[in-house]
Design an enzyme around this catalytic site. Structure first.
Site, mmCIF file in Angstrom:
data_model
loop_
_atom_site.group_PDB
_atom_site.id
_atom_site.type_symbol
_atom_site.label_atom_id
_atom_site.label_comp_id
_atom_site.label_asym_id
_atom_site.label_seq_id
_atom_site.Cartn_x
_atom_site.Cartn_y
_atom_site.Cartn_z
ATOM 1 N N HIS A 77 -23.508 -42.651 55.361
ATOM 2 C CA HIS A 77 -23.645 -41.911 54.104
ATOM 3 C C HIS A 77 -23.131 -42.758 52.949
ATOM 4 O O HIS A 77 -21.946 -43.102 52.941
ATOM 5 C CB HIS A 77 -22.878 -40.585 54.187
ATOM 6 C CG HIS A 77 -23.382 -39.679 55.267
ATOM 7 N ND1 HIS A 77 -23.009 -39.822 56.589
ATOM 8 C CD2 HIS A 77 -24.261 -38.651 55.229
ATOM 9 C CE1 HIS A 77 -23.643 -38.901 57.313
ATOM 10 N NE2 HIS A 77 -24.403 -38.179 56.514
ATOM 11 N N ASP B 215 -27.566 -41.681 53.977
ATOM 12 C CA ASP B 215 -27.989 -40.351 53.543
ATOM 13 C C ASP B 215 -27.155 -39.836 52.359
ATOM 14 O O ASP B 215 -26.042 -40.297 52.125
ATOM 15 C CB ASP B 215 -27.814 -39.337 54.679
ATOM 16 C CG ASP B 215 -28.802 -39.552 55.808
ATOM 17 O OD1 ASP B 215 -29.495 -40.585 55.801
ATOM 18 O OD2 ASP B 215 -28.868 -38.687 56.699
HETATM 19 NI NI NI Z 1 -27.184 -35.447 54.935
#
Ligand code: NI
Length: 488
Positions: free
Chosen positions: A434, A290
């Site tokens: 991430h 992400d």
């Molecule tokens: Ni996020």
């Protein structure tokens, strides 16, 4: 000469007789009001070679939601230092302000950015939204950088000095008279902090923005004034004059190149390798990344390619427009690209129209980059309510959560991230990571090696469900019985 093209515009609240300034500004993205003199034409960040979007966040710590984005510009060390320091300052101030418990809704700090200029003068506007239990409050700060001197400055650096700032304040007060009693003109004092967000429109007028609640009731939202070019010209610093000229030139280029057609709507996003693994027979895991693309995304793509592993990426729209070539690479190399909203605000705290706007803009950015329309959305922070679900349904998007959290944004080491991913993995797992995080990218080779050693295949999220995902439904894990999937 890099091409300049517009990817968005802003509508600040204008204090003119046209009276277009009464609606509160959108927290997610500023409304577009064509012809608004306080509209600033932003520079497309994709035209700035070497620009890297940076992210500062703190995971789920202490019941806050924090996402701070800011750019790192090539050959602008002093500006980059200043932006990083500002991001850290805002995070510290927010932590301090929200230390007290008892919020009904999680307090949230959200910062995104735009380029107000990118030439021998560069400008970066940081737009901050804060949610402290009731509503969003928005503030802007615009920093400037002079490539010639290598110096960064606040917005007052556009002016020739304190007396010029006093004159600009007087001009602004004069123009605010039209707003009557609503605006407290006494608050328009010639302080650098008060005049901390200034830029030029395409006509060379100086656009002065005020924060929510700063010079009037909060219900007015943000207020902005355009000081006419001829009045402000004698008050500008040498750098200010070059910034003004750059805005005029950019507007001329834009007027020629402004796209007249809607962006292409391609086929729905699909992995070029999808279907090569049968997750009914093989142990599958879906790695998801992400918040990118960021400074380490290219390296992550190298690692995945080397290991012949596929993943699902959920880019933030504001970063996607800055690095579209990385999205193209993701798609070309068999990964799936989803939608993670435009600026990473908790969508469940936004009005339906703002949720739609955030998803639309990101969809446009992804589609423009890869020629395919995303079919998956990961709501920021995993926050979903009925509005978010309905909007996702209307956009043909399945909502994707996760059931393995590596907590990679809490300052974990690469080893700890890898251990969490490997120990919690199970057939059908959706793993949250991430790609804007250095330690995460460092952990990935170990994760791939250890999970492959246990017989796992690395697939995109839809493959966990044999491609049978429904719009508006929330998916947390491939082995979750459909009837048990939570609806909100
Ligand atoms: Ni996020």
């Amino acid at each position: 000469m890099p091409k300049l093209r517009i990817f968005g515009g802003i509508a600040l609240l204008v204090c003119s007789a046209t009276g277009c300034g009464l609606a509160a500004a959108s927290p997610e993205h500023d409304n577009l009001v064509p012809g608004d003199p306080t509209r600033i034409e932003f520079v497309d960040p994709a035209t700035v070679t070497g620009l890297a979007p940076r992210t500062l966040s703190e995971g789920e710590a202490a019941g806050r939601h924090v996402y701070i984005g800011y750019p790192e510009l090539p050959n602008a060390a002093e500006l980059n230092d200043r932006l990083r320091a500002e991001a850290q300052r805002q995070l510290r101030a927010f932590r301090e302000a929200t230390r007290a418990a008892g919020y009904l809704a999680r307090p949230e700090l959200n910062v995104d950015w735009q380029l107000t200029a990118a030439g021998d003068v560069a400008g970066v506007r940081l737009r901050t939204g804060e949610f402290r239990g009731a509503d969003w409050g928005n503030t802007n700060r615009t920093f400037w950088y002079d490539q010639r001197s290598g110096r960064a400055t606040d917005s007052a650096g556009l002016l020739s000095g304190q007396s010029a700032l006093r004159e600009v304040a007087a001009l602004v007060r004069e123009r605010l008279k039209e707003r009557g009693q609503e605006v407290d003109r006494e608050q328009v004092t010639p302080d650098r902090d008060r005049f901390d967000s200034m830029a030029f429109n395409g006509a060379g007028d100086l656009v002065v923005e005020f924060d929510d609640c700063q010079i009037g009731p909060c219900s007015l939202g943000r207020l902005a004034v355009a000081v006419p070019a001829r009045q402000v010209e004698p008050l500008l610093s040498e750098m200010g004059r070059r910034a003004q000229q750059a805005a005029r030139l950019a507007a001329q280029r834009v007027s020629v190149k402004r796209p007249t057609t809607a962006p292409p709507v391609g086929p729905v996003a699909a992995s070029t390798d999808a279907g090569s693994v049968n997750c009914g027979r093989t142990k599958c895991v879906a790695l998801t990344f992400d918040d990118g693309p960021g400074p380490y995304t290219a390296e992550l793509l190298d690692i995945l390619r080397e290991a012949d592993a596929r993943a699902t990426f959920f880019p933030v729209g504001g970063n996607a427009v800055a690095r579209p070539e990385l999205l193209r690479r993701m798609s070309a190399e068999g990964h799936l690209v989803g939608n993670h909203s435009w600026a990473h605000r908790d969508l469940s705290k936004l009005a339906t129209s703002k949720i739609a706007d955030s998803l639309d803009r990101t969809e446009e950015a992804v589609t423009a980059a890869i020629g395919q329309r995303p079919t998956l959305v990961r709501p920021p922070y995993g926050e979903v309510n009925l509005d978010v679900r309905n909007v996702a349904h209307e956009h043909g998007l399945s909502l994707v959560s996760w059931d393995v959290d590596t907590y990679d944004q809490r300052g974990s080491s690469a080893r700890a991230i890898a251990d969490r991913a490997v120990e919690q993995a199970h057939p059908g797992a959706i793993v949250l990571m991430h790609d804007v995080n250095r330690a995460t990218v460092d952990a990935v080779p170990d994760i791939l090696k250890r999970l492959r050693g246990k017989g796992y295949a690395f697939v995109t999220v839809p493959e966990l469900y044999s491609g049978q995902m429904r719009a508006g439904r929330l998916y947390r894990s491939g082995d979750e019985p459909v009837r048990k999937q939570p609806l909100t």
